[in-house]
Design a protein around this motif. Structure first.
Motif, mmCIF file in Angstrom:
data_model
loop_
_atom_site.group_PDB
_atom_site.id
_atom_site.type_symbol
_atom_site.label_atom_id
_atom_site.label_comp_id
_atom_site.label_asym_id
_atom_site.label_seq_id
_atom_site.Cartn_x
_atom_site.Cartn_y
_atom_site.Cartn_z
ATOM 1 N N ASP A 227 0.845 -1.198 0.000
ATOM 2 C CA ASP A 227 0.000 0.000 0.000
ATOM 3 C C ASP A 227 0.884 1.253 0.000
ATOM 4 O OD1 ASP A 227 -2.156 -1.720 0.209
ATOM 5 O OD2 ASP A 227 -2.313 -1.537 2.385
ATOM 6 N N VAL A 228 0.282 2.360 -0.354
ATOM 7 C CA VAL A 228 0.995 3.641 -0.277
ATOM 8 C C VAL A 228 0.098 4.647 0.447
ATOM 9 C CG1 VAL A 228 2.268 3.202 -2.420
ATOM 10 C CG2 VAL A 228 0.161 4.522 -2.514
ATOM 11 N N VAL A 229 0.721 5.630 1.063
ATOM 12 C CA VAL A 229 -0.025 6.686 1.756
ATOM 13 C C VAL A 229 0.427 8.025 1.219
ATOM 14 C CG1 VAL A 229 -0.531 7.814 3.955
ATOM 15 C CG2 VAL A 229 0.004 5.401 3.911
ATOM 16 N N SER A 230 -0.529 8.864 0.900
ATOM 17 C CA SER A 230 -0.178 10.229 0.554
ATOM 18 C C SER A 230 -0.895 11.131 1.544
ATOM 19 C CB SER A 230 -0.585 10.528 -0.887
ATOM 20 O OG SER A 230 -0.108 11.789 -1.239
ATOM 21 N N PHE A 231 -0.116 11.883 2.280
ATOM 22 C CA PHE A 231 -0.659 12.716 3.360
ATOM 23 C C PHE A 231 -0.443 14.188 3.047
ATOM 24 C CE2 PHE A 231 0.340 15.339 7.049
ATOM 25 C CZ PHE A 231 -0.839 15.236 7.767
ATOM 26 N N THR A 232 -1.451 14.995 3.308
ATOM 27 C CA THR A 232 -1.300 16.446 3.244
ATOM 28 C C THR A 232 -1.840 17.015 4.537
ATOM 29 O OG1 THR A 232 -1.555 16.507 0.855
ATOM 30 C CG2 THR A 232 -1.936 18.556 2.014
ATOM 31 N N GLY A 233 -1.044 17.812 5.202
ATOM 32 C CA GLY A 233 -1.510 18.406 6.447
ATOM 33 C C GLY A 233 -0.353 18.995 7.227
ATOM 34 N N SER A 234 -0.536 19.068 8.524
ATOM 35 C CA SER A 234 0.462 19.761 9.342
ATOM 36 C C SER A 234 1.698 18.894 9.575
ATOM 37 C CB SER A 234 -0.165 20.105 10.691
ATOM 38 O OG SER A 234 -0.513 18.916 11.354
ATOM 39 N N ALA A 235 2.795 19.553 9.930
ATOM 40 C CA ALA A 235 4.051 18.846 10.200
ATOM 41 C C ALA A 235 3.891 17.909 11.395
ATOM 42 C CB ALA A 235 5.158 19.867 10.461
ATOM 43 N N GLU A 236 3.045 18.293 12.366
ATOM 44 C CA GLU A 236 2.877 17.449 13.559
ATOM 45 C C GLU A 236 2.223 16.117 13.182
ATOM 46 O OE1 GLU A 236 1.239 20.897 13.968
ATOM 47 O OE2 GLU A 236 3.391 21.245 14.007
ATOM 48 N N THR A 237 1.127 16.185 12.412
ATOM 49 C CA THR A 237 0.465 14.936 12.017
ATOM 50 C C THR A 237 1.388 14.140 11.097
ATOM 51 O OG1 THR A 237 -1.602 16.189 12.099
ATOM 52 C CG2 THR A 237 -1.733 13.967 11.218
ATOM 53 N N ALA A 238 2.135 14.842 10.263
ATOM 54 C CA ALA A 238 3.067 14.157 9.356
ATOM 55 C C ALA A 238 4.050 13.300 10.165
ATOM 56 C CB ALA A 238 3.828 15.174 8.509
ATOM 57 N N ALA A 239 4.502 13.821 11.302
ATOM 58 C CA ALA A 239 5.457 13.077 12.134
ATOM 59 C C ALA A 239 4.806 11.806 12.678
ATOM 60 C CB ALA A 239 5.945 13.968 13.276
ATOM 61 N N VAL A 240 3.511 11.885 13.015
ATOM 62 C CA VAL A 240 2.784 10.704 13.513
ATOM 63 C C VAL A 240 2.704 9.654 12.398
ATOM 64 C CG1 VAL A 240 0.534 9.868 14.361
ATOM 65 C CG2 VAL A 240 1.423 12.085 15.140
ATOM 66 N N ILE A 241 2.407 10.100 11.199
ATOM 67 C CA ILE A 241 2.272 9.181 10.055
ATOM 68 C C ILE A 241 3.615 8.486 9.777
ATOM 69 C CG2 ILE A 241 1.805 9.069 7.534
ATOM 70 C CD1 ILE A 241 -0.717 10.081 8.714
ATOM 71 N N ARG A 242 4.662 9.293 9.734
ATOM 72 C CA ARG A 242 5.999 8.745 9.423
ATOM 73 C C ARG A 242 6.454 7.699 10.429
ATOM 74 N NH1 ARG A 242 8.578 12.197 5.849
ATOM 75 N NH2 ARG A 242 8.173 14.381 6.254
ATOM 76 N N SER A 243 6.046 7.880 11.674
ATOM 77 C CA SER A 243 6.546 6.961 12.700
ATOM 78 C C SER A 243 5.576 5.803 12.960
ATOM 79 C CB SER A 243 6.834 7.724 13.998
ATOM 80 O OG SER A 243 5.675 8.416 14.384
ATOM 81 N N HIS A 244 4.509 5.719 12.187
ATOM 82 C CA HIS A 244 3.546 4.627 12.370
ATOM 83 C C HIS A 244 4.204 3.295 11.966
ATOM 84 C CE1 HIS A 244 0.030 2.061 11.816
ATOM 85 N NE2 HIS A 244 -0.594 2.889 12.626
#
Ligand code: NAP
Length: 522
Positions: A227-244
């Motif tokens: 699967d792939v994820v494409s995220f758009t939003g704040s840097a804080e949520t981006a950090a949560v996504i990256r570390s999932h």
């Protein structure tokens, strides 16, 4: 109770089992609809998309999938009026600002339909030429790009419920990868309605397009290795996504579009009142006010030669004073609302943070609202700040660090070109910078200097004054994304966008075998 917006997953419309979260009108303060994803069987929905949607899409050629995109464009165009009504009510945007999102999204989808048509009757792409692996040319390596056998999960920001959906979905669907979209809760209605119209029209195969509105809980947990994820939003949520764990343990491919301290730079040789000067002033004001500054690409820092600081501030102030702010339903209004109370509070907080290191050159808090109750409406006038002098441009670290997601920008005087470039780079990587000048050689040299730290360099000289597409407008032909602070992602850029949804592999084989790949029509 207002309507509950259904989720479309596992090929059926399903309501959550909770009471939901309300979507509000940011100008009138009324409830519009509710969203809820409680109790959905997400793993089953993802499996359905992966297996049914993916297989059906991959069985088609690029040209066949492009035809589906064209059919979706027709459905969306037929329903444009409804989308404008939803945008006015839920995003609080004036017509021109709604167009950036709605028509921008449909245009992007249409562009990928055309690009896909040109790819023809193939189901994979060759990547470069075959390369010899030894002295004998018989055994070679040919790189191929084939669509990933997973789903594309899109987690989007609130500010582009239409464009944010289609700029991601168009290249994914064209690549043959099924899409699951999770819009930001605040403005999920427009995304949900567009997906509903396209689903109801029966254009895409079952499982190709799904929408989950409401909480993001469990979405990332449902991801699997292809699967792939494409995220758009704040840097804080981006950090949560990256570390999932899906990302750290299963190597799920991730694209991040985060916030950005974009800049505009007036080159040193510009005279006050020159064409380049006027072009910068006009564009900087436009960028502050379009969508009330709620654009990831908006100009946040405006760099000018120190001798021009006062003149640019005055010229921008004159234009900003003409911006009428308030209820987007009133024809006299040029700038509508921020998206909700939280964003209003966040903009006010951010402004106070920047004001402690800057002077206020144009004060938006004094702008009277048209047709809107200031105690209810999430409206705020545009504010131009300034760092006073070249020392201030260096020492005001907040100006280079804090993205205020509203109609706010800061004017920064610089000493010389080297100083200007150093200040631009303090954004730590941005989506876009724009340059204003009249000397092609100087503009070209600065563009190359700043290219490494920007996804896009928008260069404006007088000859393209009437032709240019605008600093903040993301065109499907050009790359969108930026290094560092901007998230490190890449979207769009024409066919380049398809790379994210394809896997690259090297096929090592005899020339005869490789010839069957290049000759394979499908
Ligand atoms: P956000 O709060 O980070 O939310 C973005 C999305 O992530 C929403 O759909 C949100 O869902 C979801 N989300 C929140 N927590 C999550 C989690 N733990 N796991 C998975 N998903 C989660 O950002 P926003 O306030 O909507 O958007 C504003 C920001 O986006 C600005 O900073 C702006 O610069 C940036 N932006 C960047 C671009 C770009 O292309 N680079 C474009 C537009 C905006 P809920 O809404 O349900 O919380």
């Amino acid at each position: 109770m207002t309507q509950l917006l259904s989720n479309f997953i596992s090929g059926r419309w399903q309501n959550g089992t909770g009471s939901g979260v309300a979507l509000m009108d940011p100008v009138l303060g009324t409830e519009l609809a509710r969203v809820d994803a409680t109790g959905l069987d997400l793993p089953a929905g993802f499996a359905f998309a992966r297996e049914q949607g993916g297989a059906a899409l991959r069985a088609m050629t690029y040209a066949e999938r492009a035809a589906l995109l064209s059919a979706a464009v027709k459905v969306l165009q037929a329903n444009r009026d409804a989308y404008y009504e939803i945008a006015t009510a839920n995003s609080g945007t004036v017509k021109n600002d709604s167009a950036v999102d709605i028509d921008g999204g449909i245009f992007t989808l249409g562009t990928y339909a055309k690009l896909g048509e040109a790819l023809g009757a193939r189901r994979f792409m060759l990547d470069g030429e075959a390369a010899r692996l030894g002295k004998d040319p018989l055994f070679q390596s040919q790189h191929v790009l084939t669509p990933t056998r997973g789903v594309a999960l899109f987690i989007n920001a609130f500010n582009f419920p239409s464009w944010g959906l289609w700029e991601k979905a168009a290249p994914a669907l064209l690549s043959g990868v099924p899409v699951i979209i999770k819009p930001a809760t605040a403005t999920a209605w427009l995304t949900q309605r567009m997906v509903k119209d396209v689903v109801d029209a029966g254009i895409f195969p079952a499982g190709a397009l799904s929408v989950v509105c409401g909480s993001s809980v469990g979405l990332m947990d449902a991801l699997q290795p292809f699967d792939v994820v494409s995220f758009t939003g704040s840097a804080e949520t981006a950090a949560v996504i990256r570390s999932h764990p899906a990302v750290t343990q299963h190597s799920v491919r991730v694209n991040i579009e985060a916030d950005s301290l974009n800049s505009a730079l007036l080159l040193p040789d510009a005279a006050p009142g020159s064409e380049a000067f006027e072009l910068l002033v006009k564009e900087a004001v436009r960028e502050m006010t379009v969508k009330s500054g709620q654009k990831c690409t908006a100009i946040r820092r405006i760099l000018v030669p120190e001798a021009l600081y006062g003149a640019v501030a005055a010229a921008m102030g004159t234009r900003l004073a003409k911006t009428t702010v308030g209820n987007p339903r009133n024809e006299a209004v040029r700038m509508g609302a921020l998206v909700n109370r939280e964003q209003l509070a966040s903009v006010q907080q951010g402004l106070a943070h920047l004001k402690s290191q800057t002077e206020t050159l144009f004060d938006g808090s004094t702008v009277p609202l048209v047709d809107a109750d200031a105690t209810v409406a999430c409206c705020v006038g545009p504010t131009l700040l300034g760092t006073r002098n070249v020392q201030g441009s260096d020492s005001a670290d907040r100006v280079h660090d804090t993205e205020v997601f509203g109609p706010v920008a800061t004017l920064l005087p610089y000493r010389d070109l080297a100083h200007a470039l150093a200040l631009v780079r303090r954004g730590q990587g941005s989506l876009v910078t724009s340059l204003y000048g009249s000397d092609p050689a100087a503009l070209g040299a600065v563009a190359l200097e700043l290219a490494d730290s920007h996804g896009r360099v928008h260069v404006i000289s007088p000859d393209v004054a009437a032709l240019n597409t605008g600093h903040g407008n993301v065109m499907p032909q050009s790359l969108h994304g930026g290094p560092g602070r901007a998230g490190g992602g890449e979207e769009l850029g024409g066919l380049r966008a398809l790379n994210f949804y394809h896997r690259r592999s090297a096929v090592q084989a005899s020339t005869a075998v490789l010839a069957t790949l290049s000759n394979t029509p499908a």
